[in-house]
Design a protein around this motif. Structure first.
Motif, short mmCIF file in Angstrom:
data_model
loop_
_atom_site.label_atom_id
_atom_site.label_comp_id
_atom_site.label_asym_id
_atom_site.label_seq_id
_atom_site.Cartn_x
_atom_site.Cartn_y
_atom_site.Cartn_z
N SER A 1 0.82 -1.21 0.00
CA SER A 1 0.00 0.00 0.00
C SER A 1 0.85 1.26 0.00
O SER A 1 0.39 2.33 -0.41
CB SER A 1 -0.95 0.01 1.20
OG SER A 1 -0.24 0.25 2.40
N ARG A 2 2.11 1.16 0.47
CA ARG A 2 3.00 2.31 0.51
C ARG A 2 3.96 2.36 -0.68
O ARG A 2 4.72 3.30 -0.82
CB ARG A 2 3.83 2.28 1.81
CG ARG A 2 3.01 2.39 3.08
CD ARG A 2 2.39 3.74 3.24
NE ARG A 2 3.40 4.79 3.30
CZ ARG A 2 3.12 6.08 3.30
NH1 ARG A 2 1.87 6.48 3.21
NH2 ARG A 2 4.07 6.97 3.38
N GLY A 3 3.92 1.34 -1.52
CA GLY A 3 4.81 1.30 -2.66
C GLY A 3 4.39 2.26 -3.77
O GLY A 3 3.25 2.72 -3.82
N ARG A 4 5.31 2.54 -4.66
CA ARG A 4 5.04 3.39 -5.82
C ARG A 4 5.15 2.56 -7.08
O ARG A 4 5.91 1.60 -7.15
CB ARG A 4 6.06 4.54 -5.88
CG ARG A 4 5.96 5.51 -4.71
CD ARG A 4 4.71 6.37 -4.81
NE ARG A 4 4.64 7.33 -3.71
CZ ARG A 4 3.72 8.25 -3.60
NH1 ARG A 4 2.77 8.35 -4.51
NH2 ARG A 4 3.71 9.09 -2.57
N GLY A 5 4.39 2.95 -8.09
CA GLY A 5 4.40 2.21 -9.34
C GLY A 5 5.79 2.16 -9.96
O GLY A 5 6.55 3.12 -9.88
N LEU A 6 6.11 1.06 -10.60
CA LEU A 6 7.41 0.89 -11.23
C LEU A 6 7.65 1.95 -12.29
O LEU A 6 8.76 2.46 -12.44
CB LEU A 6 7.52 -0.51 -11.85
CG LEU A 6 8.82 -0.82 -12.59
CD1 LEU A 6 10.00 -0.84 -11.63
CD2 LEU A 6 8.72 -2.16 -13.31
N VAL A 7 6.62 2.30 -13.04
CA VAL A 7 6.78 3.29 -14.10
C VAL A 7 7.24 4.62 -13.53
O VAL A 7 8.03 5.34 -14.14
CB VAL A 7 5.45 3.47 -14.86
CG1 VAL A 7 5.54 4.63 -15.84
CG2 VAL A 7 5.10 2.20 -15.61
N ASP A 8 6.78 4.95 -12.31
CA ASP A 8 7.21 6.20 -11.67
C ASP A 8 8.72 6.25 -11.53
O ASP A 8 9.34 7.29 -11.68
CB ASP A 8 6.58 6.34 -10.28
CG ASP A 8 5.11 6.66 -10.35
OD1 ASP A 8 4.64 7.00 -11.45
OD2 ASP A 8 4.44 6.56 -9.31
#
Length: 254
Positions: free
Chosen positions: A174-181
């Motif tokens: 839930s705290r992760g960011r998308g890989l594309v970011d």
């Protein structure tokens, strides 16, 4: 045991407080996992819900576990090239309809970015984690950091232990960011000057002091800050600093 936060509780309130709470919980979880592996490493394979296994992971050793997946596979990857390659090889054989989630540290994204980009659900998390593969919420493979020669690993089948791992994973997810970011950051954000500006934002320097240190005009410094915040989609300078760490633009403070 440790104080386990609910997933919903991780999503409200101040970003800094939640990040600190989550980091503390994950560190406690990591210690619990490693102590559990240590506790069971001398026991026979049939005793209890934790079985020690070879820490030198290969695709052949993971394939029987991942091959049992019927509903879900949740994976946490660090920068270990061998582990990343072994997991990605196994995930390529997962049947259609099985939900696959991959959580990476920033270092892990550098190992196989193209292959990770091809997966349906990949996020980046800035905290160090143990290497984990959880299958159907009923079985897990856990390898401690530095899991090569002398490392520790275990296959966990104990229902309570696997449930705890899944809950912790959900909180981190839930705290992760998308890989594309992370993979598609603009060149401006990756520049040395931007890094130096972000360092001063995180340190709480005034605009005037930061501009003097960077040898630019106050107007130029503020323009750069505004551009950085816009590209990071941050509503405050504090949030910009948190976001920069999550994306690997700044190292995590110790």
């Amino acid at each position: 045991m440790f104080d386990l936060p609910g997933v919903g509780g991780l999503e409200g309130g101040a970003d800094g407080g939640h990040a600190a709470h989550l980091e503390q919980t994950l560190l406690q979880a990591r210690a619990l996992i490693e102590s559990t592996v240590s506790l069971h490493r001398r026991r026979p394979a049939a005793d209890g819900g934790v079985r020690r296994t070879d820490a030198a992971v290969t695709a052949e050793s993971l394939r029987p576990l991942v091959g049992r997946a019927r509903r879900s596979v949740s994976v946490a990857l660090t920068g270990s090239v061998v582990f990343v390659e072994a997991v990605l090889e196994c995930l390529a054989q997962v049947p259609h309809g099985v939900a696959v989630r991959v959580l990476c540290t920033p270092a892990a994204t550098e190992v196989a970015p193209a292959r990770l980009r091809g997966l349906p659900a990949v996020r980046v998390f800035r905290h160090a984690l143990c290497e984990i593969v959880v299958v159907d919420g009923s079985m897990a493979f856990v390898r401690s950091a530095g899991g090569g020669e002398g490392g520790r690993a275990a296959v966990v089948t104990d229902t309570a232990a696997v449930s705890a791992l899944e809950l912790l994973y959900a909180g981190a997810w839930s705290r992760g960011r998308g890989l594309v970011d992370r993979l598609e950051l603009s060149p401006r954000l990756r520049s040395d000057f931007t890094r130096r500006v972000l360092q001063r934002l995180r340190a709480g320097h005034t605009d005037a002091a930061a501009a003097r240190e960077l040898e630019v005009s106050l107007r130029t410094y503020r323009r750069h800050v505004a551009e950085i915040m816009r590209e990071l989609e941050a509503s405050s300078r504090f949030q910009a600093g948190v976001r920069a760490v999550e994306l690997g633009l700044l190292p995590q403070e110790r």
